[in-house]
Design a protein around this motif. Structure first.
Motif, PDB file in Angstrom:
ATOM      1  N   LYS B  27       0.790  -1.192   0.063  1.00  0.00           N
ATOM      2  CA  LYS B  27      -0.015   0.110   0.173  1.00  0.00           C
ATOM      3  C   LYS B  27       1.055   1.339  -0.226  1.00  0.00           C
ATOM      4  O   LYS B  27       0.275   2.175  -0.428  1.00  0.00           O
ATOM      5  N   ALA B  28       2.190   1.295   0.646  1.00  0.00           N
ATOM      6  CA  ALA B  28       2.626   2.252   0.957  1.00  0.00           C
ATOM      7  C   ALA B  28       3.651   3.044  -0.224  1.00  0.00           C
ATOM      8  O   ALA B  28       3.623   3.971  -0.978  1.00  0.00           O
ATOM      9  N   TRP B  29       4.152   1.445  -1.305  1.00  0.00           N
ATOM     10  CA  TRP B  29       4.767   2.035  -2.169  1.00  0.00           C
ATOM     11  C   TRP B  29       3.720   1.926  -3.045  1.00  0.00           C
ATOM     12  O   TRP B  29       4.165   3.047  -3.999  1.00  0.00           O
ATOM     13  N   PHE B  30       2.117   1.228  -3.691  1.00  0.00           N
ATOM     14  CA  PHE B  30       1.369   1.889  -4.913  1.00  0.00           C
ATOM     15  C   PHE B  30       0.822   3.935  -4.517  1.00  0.00           C
ATOM     16  O   PHE B  30       1.048   4.129  -5.496  1.00  0.00           O
ATOM     17  N   SER B  31       0.692   3.962  -2.551  1.00  0.00           N
ATOM     18  CA  SER B  31       1.080   5.222  -3.393  1.00  0.00           C
ATOM     19  C   SER B  31       1.853   6.520  -3.083  1.00  0.00           C
ATOM     20  O   SER B  31       1.861   7.487  -3.049  1.00  0.00           O
ATOM     21  N   GLU B  32       3.301   5.724  -3.276  1.00  0.00           N
ATOM     22  CA  GLU B  32       4.175   6.949  -3.429  1.00  0.00           C
ATOM     23  C   GLU B  32       4.905   7.228  -5.040  1.00  0.00           C
ATOM     24  O   GLU B  32       6.005   7.206  -4.885  1.00  0.00           O
ATOM     25  N   GLY B  33       3.728   6.251  -5.954  1.00  0.00           N
ATOM     26  CA  GLY B  33       3.983   6.330  -7.267  1.00  0.00           C
ATOM     27  C   GLY B  33       4.611   4.877  -7.385  1.00  0.00           C
ATOM     28  O   GLY B  33       5.086   4.692  -9.037  1.00  0.00           O
ATOM     29  N   GLN B  34       5.067   4.183  -6.732  1.00  0.00           N
ATOM     30  CA  GLN B  34       5.882   2.917  -7.623  1.00  0.00           C
ATOM     31  C   GLN B  34       6.921   3.324  -8.240  1.00  0.00           C
ATOM     32  O   GLN B  34       7.051   2.169  -9.249  1.00  0.00           O
ATOM     33  N   LYS B  35       8.362   3.809  -7.416  1.00  0.00           N
ATOM     34  CA  LYS B  35       9.076   3.518  -7.991  1.00  0.00           C
ATOM     35  C   LYS B  35       9.733   2.278  -8.628  1.00  0.00           C
ATOM     36  O   LYS B  35       9.682   0.912  -7.622  1.00  0.00           O
ATOM     37  N   LYS B  36       9.899   2.104 -10.008  1.00  0.00           N
ATOM     38  CA  LYS B  36      11.019   1.300 -10.132  1.00  0.00           C
ATOM     39  C   LYS B  36      12.405   1.336 -10.791  1.00  0.00           C
ATOM     40  O   LYS B  36      12.252   2.522 -11.886  1.00  0.00           O
ATOM     41  N   VAL B  37      13.491   0.829 -10.653  1.00  0.00           N
ATOM     42  CA  VAL B  37      15.003   1.158 -11.201  1.00  0.00           C
ATOM     43  C   VAL B  37      15.154  -0.375 -11.450  1.00  0.00           C
ATOM     44  O   VAL B  37      15.132  -1.187 -10.489  1.00  0.00           O
ATOM     45  N   GLY B  83      12.680  -5.796  -3.546  1.00  0.00           N
ATOM     46  CA  GLY B  83      11.517  -4.227  -2.750  1.00  0.00           C
ATOM     47  C   GLY B  83       9.809  -4.952  -3.376  1.00  0.00           C
ATOM     48  O   GLY B  83       9.684  -6.095  -3.426  1.00  0.00           O
ATOM     49  N   PRO B  84       9.371  -3.939  -2.586  1.00  0.00           N
ATOM     50  CA  PRO B  84       9.157  -2.683  -2.593  1.00  0.00           C
ATOM     51  C   PRO B  84      10.234  -2.358  -1.376  1.00  0.00           C
ATOM     52  O   PRO B  84       9.812  -3.600  -0.592  1.00  0.00           O
TER      53      PRO B  84
END
Lengths: 100, 100
Positions: B27-37, B83-84
């Motif tokens: 949930k935290a990752w979704f709410s913060e834009g799902q950054k991926k590298v 991750g996330p």
């Protein structure tokens, strides 16, 4: 887009479409090897048309817009995640597309 | 591997690592834009070492072996999903790697 950038868009699309699916569909797909097929379209409009077809068929669909922090302008539509779903149902929508 | 094949491996790794994560982290990752590298390594061994470091740090990690239906032999280790997790925690493990 570089290959790395494309990979990131595909990852976004995969996780987003997966997250929208039911628990039952997720479990079935995991138990059957999580098949994925990466296809390409010609225009952005193709992605929206495919999304409509998928949604009408009850298939999870997720359009990805990039934040535009690298390589492309903010808000650029880059990918569409479809499924998980039965191959025969996805093929009905995507069988005219080529592999990336 | 072709770019399409790499995309498929990245998608596998992303969904697998994501699926292993807690609901709270998701949930935290979704709410913060799902950054991926998307990063690259030199050897297969690097992937297993990174997995060990991630697991020791409490970060979800998932090694991907390809079914080998196209391009590469069955069982080839192709990717690692991490991750996330917080960027600062992932950077501690991966900051010496280059972008794909």
């Amino acid at each position: 887009m570089s290959c790395g950038k494309k990979c990131a868009q595909i990852a976004h699309a995969s996780v987003s479409a997966y997250e929208k699916s039911s628990t039952q569909v997720k479990k079935a797909w995991f138990s059957e090897g999580q098949k994925k097929v990466i296809l390409k379209v010609t225009t952005e409009r193709d992605l929206f048309e495919l999304r409509s077809l998928a949604e009408a068929a009850g298939i999870s669909a997720s359009i990805i817009s990039d934040a535009g922090l690298t390589e492309i302008p903010p808000g650029t539509v880059t990918a569409l995640g479809l499924g998980p779903a039965l191959s025969e149902n996805l093929d009905r929508i995507t069988s005219n597309l080529s592999l990336l």
